[in-house]
Structure formats: C-alpha cells, structure tokens
Scaffold this motif. Structure first.
Motif, PDB file in Angstrom:
ATOM      1  N   LEU A 116      80.729 -15.513  19.320  1.00  0.00           N
ATOM      2  CA  LEU A 116      80.945 -16.179  18.036  1.00  0.00           C
ATOM      3  C   LEU A 116      81.225 -17.670  18.214  1.00  0.00           C
ATOM      4  CD1 LEU A 116      83.023 -13.342  16.402  1.00  0.00           C
ATOM      5  CD2 LEU A 116      80.697 -14.033  15.776  1.00  0.00           C
ATOM      6  N   GLU A 117      81.933 -18.058  19.281  1.00  0.00           N
ATOM      7  CA  GLU A 117      82.189 -19.475  19.547  1.00  0.00           C
ATOM      8  C   GLU A 117      80.906 -20.241  19.766  1.00  0.00           C
ATOM      9  OE1 GLU A 117      84.831 -19.813  22.872  1.00  0.00           O
ATOM     10  OE2 GLU A 117      86.624 -19.687  21.617  1.00  0.00           O
ATOM     11  N   ASN A 142      78.475  -6.693  10.665  1.00  0.00           N
ATOM     12  CA  ASN A 142      77.979  -7.966  11.181  1.00  0.00           C
ATOM     13  C   ASN A 142      79.042  -9.045  11.046  1.00  0.00           C
ATOM     14  OD1 ASN A 142      75.301  -7.011  11.644  1.00  0.00           O
ATOM     15  ND2 ASN A 142      74.892  -7.234   9.462  1.00  0.00           N
ATOM     16  N   PHE A 143      79.234  -9.799  12.131  1.00  0.00           N
ATOM     17  CA  PHE A 143      80.074 -10.982  12.114  1.00  0.00           C
ATOM     18  C   PHE A 143      79.126 -12.172  12.128  1.00  0.00           C
ATOM     19  CE2 PHE A 143      82.667  -7.735  14.086  1.00  0.00           C
ATOM     20  CZ  PHE A 143      83.925  -7.945  13.543  1.00  0.00           C
ATOM     21  N   ASN A 144      79.281 -13.082  11.178  1.00  0.00           N
ATOM     22  CA  ASN A 144      78.410 -14.250  11.087  1.00  0.00           C
ATOM     23  C   ASN A 144      79.235 -15.521  11.087  1.00  0.00           C
ATOM     24  OD1 ASN A 144      75.976 -12.720  10.693  1.00  0.00           O
ATOM     25  ND2 ASN A 144      76.698 -12.320   8.627  1.00  0.00           N
ATOM     26  N   VAL A 145      78.729 -16.533  11.799  1.00  0.00           N
ATOM     27  CA  VAL A 145      79.354 -17.847  11.793  1.00  0.00           C
ATOM     28  C   VAL A 145      78.550 -18.717  10.845  1.00  0.00           C
ATOM     29  CG1 VAL A 145      79.972 -19.853  13.177  1.00  0.00           C
ATOM     30  CG2 VAL A 145      80.130 -17.567  14.170  1.00  0.00           C
ATOM     31  N   LYS A 146      79.223 -19.264   9.841  1.00  0.00           N
ATOM     32  CA  LYS A 146      78.545 -20.110   8.858  1.00  0.00           C
ATOM     33  C   LYS A 146      79.142 -21.511   8.890  1.00  0.00           C
ATOM     34  CE  LYS A 146      77.375 -16.363   5.740  1.00  0.00           C
ATOM     35  NZ  LYS A 146      77.473 -15.835   4.386  1.00  0.00           N
ATOM     36  N   PHE A 194      82.542 -11.428   7.770  1.00  0.00           N
ATOM     37  CA  PHE A 194      82.268 -10.067   8.228  1.00  0.00           C
ATOM     38  C   PHE A 194      81.691  -9.283   7.074  1.00  0.00           C
ATOM     39  CE2 PHE A 194      83.631  -5.593   8.540  1.00  0.00           C
ATOM     40  CZ  PHE A 194      82.945  -5.253   9.697  1.00  0.00           C
ATOM     41  N   LYS A 195      80.594  -8.585   7.346  1.00  0.00           N
ATOM     42  CA  LYS A 195      79.998  -7.710   6.348  1.00  0.00           C
ATOM     43  C   LYS A 195      79.912  -6.316   6.966  1.00  0.00           C
ATOM     44  CE  LYS A 195      76.109  -6.981   3.326  1.00  0.00           C
ATOM     45  NZ  LYS A 195      74.763  -7.343   2.949  1.00  0.00           N
TER      46      LYS A 195
END
Length: 92
Positions: free
Chosen positions: A36-37, A49-53, A79-80
């Motif tokens: 994620l970083e 799902n983890f998303n970085v926006k 997170f979805k």
C-alpha cells in the motif's frame, strides 16, 4: 479483536508456536503495508480490496476562527469489502 488475539487464534488453529505465529502475522502485515505504501492496490479474494487514492488540494475552513485554509494533497486508504464478506456479516 487485537493483533494479539489474531496471533493467539492462529497458534491455536495451526499448531504453530506463538513465536512462529507472531512472525507470520508480522510478515503478512508488513507485506500489506509495503504494498500500500508503494501505491499499489491490494486485493484479498473473499475479503475485499484496499485502494490507495490521491486527494488533491482543497479549500477548507478553520472551525474555531472561520479562517480559510488550504488542505494539502494527500493519499488516503479505502477498503471495499467483497460480496462474500458482506454476506457473511449480514447472515450473523
């Protein structure tokens, strides 16, 4: 549930020692954090799902003084949950 609780359950269910369970959990979390970083999305099948926006600069207001300020651009984590996780939660 805390990380210690997760470690305890892994040790009980797998037969690993607590030390091995700690190493395993730390490795999983470290891998997730590094992914994620770096800006990559993380998909865990059956979980979510983890998303970085990226959020851009925006105007805001100091609630105490009313003064306008600029809120700096930043990255956020979302997170979805998967359909499987949603269904599991709603059945209980």
């Amino acid at each position: 549930m805390t990380k210690a609780d997760i470690i305890e359950q892994i040790a009980e269910k797998t037969g690993f020692t607590k030390k091995e369970s700690v190493e395993l959990v730390e490795l999983v979390f470290e891998t997730m954090k590094d992914t994620l970083e770096s800006g990559e999305n993380l998909k865990i099948s059956g979980f979510g799902n983890f998303n970085v926006k990226q959020k851009s600069d925006r105007r805001g207001r100091n609630p105490q003084t009313g003064e306008e300020i600029t809120i700096e651009a930043r990255r956020i984590l979302t997170f979805k949950p998967s359909v499987i996780l949603k269904n599991a939660i709603n059945k209980g």
